[in-house]
Design a protein around this motif. Structure first.
Motif, PDB file in Angstrom:
ATOM      1  N   LEU A 167       0.822  -1.206   0.000  1.00 40.16           N
ATOM      2  CA  LEU A 167       0.000   0.000   0.000  1.00 40.16           C
ATOM      3  C   LEU A 167       0.856   1.256   0.000  1.00 40.16           C
ATOM      4  O   LEU A 167       0.590   2.208  -0.749  1.00 40.16           O
ATOM      5  N   THR A 168       1.895   1.268   0.824  1.00 46.80           N
ATOM      6  CA  THR A 168       2.758   2.446   0.910  1.00 46.80           C
ATOM      7  C   THR A 168       3.505   2.677  -0.404  1.00 46.80           C
ATOM      8  O   THR A 168       3.652   3.817  -0.854  1.00 46.80           O
ATOM      9  N   GLY A 169       3.981   1.592  -1.010  1.00 47.00           N
ATOM     10  CA  GLY A 169       4.667   1.739  -2.291  1.00 47.00           C
ATOM     11  C   GLY A 169       3.755   2.310  -3.368  1.00 47.00           C
ATOM     12  O   GLY A 169       4.158   3.196  -4.136  1.00 47.00           O
ATOM     13  N   ALA A 170       2.518   1.825  -3.426  1.00 52.30           N
ATOM     14  CA  ALA A 170       1.571   2.343  -4.413  1.00 52.30           C
ATOM     15  C   ALA A 170       1.241   3.810  -4.128  1.00 52.30           C
ATOM     16  O   ALA A 170       1.104   4.625  -5.055  1.00 52.30           O
ATOM     17  N   ALA A 171       1.123   4.154  -2.845  1.00 54.32           N
ATOM     18  CA  ALA A 171       0.824   5.543  -2.484  1.00 54.32           C
ATOM     19  C   ALA A 171       1.971   6.473  -2.877  1.00 54.32           C
ATOM     20  O   ALA A 171       1.738   7.587  -3.386  1.00 54.32           O
ATOM     21  N   LEU A 172       3.211   6.046  -2.645  1.00 52.21           N
ATOM     22  CA  LEU A 172       4.353   6.876  -3.021  1.00 52.21           C
ATOM     23  C   LEU A 172       4.400   7.096  -4.534  1.00 52.21           C
ATOM     24  O   LEU A 172       4.759   8.188  -4.997  1.00 52.21           O
ATOM     25  N   ALA A 173       4.062   6.074  -5.296  1.00 48.52           N
ATOM     26  CA  ALA A 173       4.021   6.241  -6.748  1.00 48.52           C
ATOM     27  C   ALA A 173       2.984   7.283  -7.148  1.00 48.52           C
ATOM     28  O   ALA A 173       3.235   8.124  -8.028  1.00 48.52           O
ATOM     29  N   LEU A 174       1.833   7.268  -6.473  1.00 46.26           N
ATOM     30  CA  LEU A 174       0.810   8.273  -6.774  1.00 46.26           C
ATOM     31  C   LEU A 174       1.242   9.665  -6.342  1.00 46.26           C
ATOM     32  O   LEU A 174       0.910  10.662  -7.001  1.00 46.26           O
ATOM     33  N   HIS A 175       1.973   9.755  -5.226  1.00 48.52           N
ATOM     34  CA  HIS A 175       2.483  11.054  -4.796  1.00 48.52           C
ATOM     35  C   HIS A 175       3.369  11.671  -5.874  1.00 48.52           C
ATOM     36  O   HIS A 175       3.360  12.894  -6.086  1.00 48.52           O
TER      37      HIS A 175
ATOM     38  N   PHE B  39      -5.325  -6.455  -0.739  1.00 52.51           N
ATOM     39  CA  PHE B  39      -5.954  -7.620  -0.110  1.00 52.51           C
ATOM     40  C   PHE B  39      -6.178  -8.742  -1.132  1.00 52.51           C
ATOM     41  O   PHE B  39      -5.990  -9.927  -0.825  1.00 52.51           O
ATOM     42  N   ALA B  40      -6.599  -8.354  -2.330  1.00 55.50           N
ATOM     43  CA  ALA B  40      -6.855  -9.363  -3.359  1.00 55.50           C
ATOM     44  C   ALA B  40      -5.559 -10.010  -3.845  1.00 55.50           C
ATOM     45  O   ALA B  40      -5.536 -11.214  -4.132  1.00 55.50           O
ATOM     46  N   ALA B  41      -4.487  -9.229  -3.938  1.00 51.94           N
ATOM     47  CA  ALA B  41      -3.219  -9.755  -4.445  1.00 51.94           C
ATOM     48  C   ALA B  41      -2.441 -10.525  -3.389  1.00 51.94           C
ATOM     49  O   ALA B  41      -1.665 -11.429  -3.728  1.00 51.94           O
ATOM     50  N   LEU B  42      -2.637 -10.171  -2.114  1.00 56.48           N
ATOM     51  CA  LEU B  42      -1.879 -10.799  -1.020  1.00 56.48           C
ATOM     52  C   LEU B  42      -2.841 -11.343   0.030  1.00 56.48           C
ATOM     53  O   LEU B  42      -2.960 -10.795   1.125  1.00 56.48           O
ATOM     54  N   PRO B  43      -3.553 -12.417  -0.273  1.00 57.70           N
ATOM     55  CA  PRO B  43      -4.523 -12.949   0.697  1.00 57.70           C
ATOM     56  C   PRO B  43      -3.819 -13.581   1.890  1.00 57.70           C
ATOM     57  O   PRO B  43      -2.669 -14.036   1.789  1.00 57.70           O
TER      58      PRO B  43
END
Length: 290
Positions: A122-130, A234-238
């Motif tokens: 989640l943090t990695g995806a958020a940083l990319a959006l930043h 959640f879907a990718a890392l159950p």
């Protein structure tokens, strides 16, 4: 003492699933450093950040999302309340997440590994959006007409001049990791525990949402986007479930629970199963001799 609905994981943590402590400390510290450096790397882009802020504000109004000002007006009724909201925003975000990870590490190692992976993704995806979508928060957008409660009432974690703030990137509003991490803490604690009170953890993301919107640090859309990213994580890392142990249970099952199924004995061999016959004595022949 027995607790209704308890599971083996609630009594005895699976130490075999616990990663080495030193490695995990280095990993968490490394993720934190990357988080801070990534946000600072997204500094600048002032004109783009304000342009995106105007677009987000107009989009929210076009889809009839409630105005962020409605929440802020509720907080501004009481100076103590707005001060508490600013304090919550400034002090709860990181400590709550670290305590959550620490508790899971010692008490629910398997859930810890899963939660750490979700937070990292989640943090990695958020940083990319930043980096891709710099966004000025509503407190900096003149069209929003909101109060920068941190600067006016305190405390604040941001500098007074956003464009030159070297300690924090004030143009990284999209998405809101404050809300995303709070949701993960709540979900992780609900999944990892069995107490009937575990649903109260939902108050953490709820209060966080009201705080980040009421202090004008985030738009509603920031929370919606981070929720979508979290759903993808959640879907990718159950969370992988382990099969329950059914034989040789080291604890007593709760009252009323069905007893474990009896272990069937091995079937007897054909030779053992066949009845042994003995010839009956012939009384007729013995009587003939008399």
């Amino acid at each position: 003492m027995r607790y209704a609905g308890s599971e083996p994981a609630d009594r005895e943590p699976d130490s075999s699933a616990r990663p080495p402590l030193v490695r995990e400390l280095l990993l968490v510290v490394g993720l934190f450093v990357i988080y801070k450096l990534g946000r600072q790397a997204a500094n600048g882009h002032v004109e783009e950040a304000y342009r995106n802020a105007g677009n987000v504000w107009d989009f929210e109004r076009s889809v009839h999302l409630p105005g962020e000002g409605a929440v802020q007006r509720l907080l501004l009724h009481d100076e103590t309340l707005i001060h508490l909201a600013n304090t919550y925003y400034a002090t709860v975000h990181f400590p709550a997440t670290l305590l959550f990870l620490g508790w899971l590490y010692w008490r629910r190692p398997r859930h810890y590994v899963w939660s750490r992976r979700i937070l990292a993704a989640l943090t990695g995806a958020a940083l990319a959006l930043h980096l891709l979508f710099p966004l000025a928060p509503p407190r900096l957008l003149a069209a929003a007409g909101l109060v920068d409660t941190g600067q006016v009432y305190g405390p604040t974690v941001y500098g007074a001049t956003p464009a030159t703030d070297s300690m924090a990137n004030q143009f990284a509003a999209m998405p809101s990791l404050h809300f995303g991490w709070a949701v993960m803490v709540a979900v992780g604690m609900i999944v990892a525990t069995r107490t009937r009170w575990r649903w109260l953890w939902l108050l953490h993301p709820l209060v966080t949402l009201l705080v980040i919107v009421g202090t004008a640090n985030h738009y509603w859309l920031d929370s919606i986007v981070v929720s979508a990213l979290l759903a993808l994580a959640f879907a990718a890392l159950p969370l992988r479930r382990t099969e329950p142990v059914r034989a040789h249970l080291p604890w007593h099952p709760p009252a009323g629970a069905p007893a474990p199924a009896a272990v069937p004995r091995p079937a007897a061999s054909t030779a053992d199963a066949a009845p042994q016959t003995h010839p009956a004595p012939s009384y007729a022949s013995s009587g003939a001799r008399r």
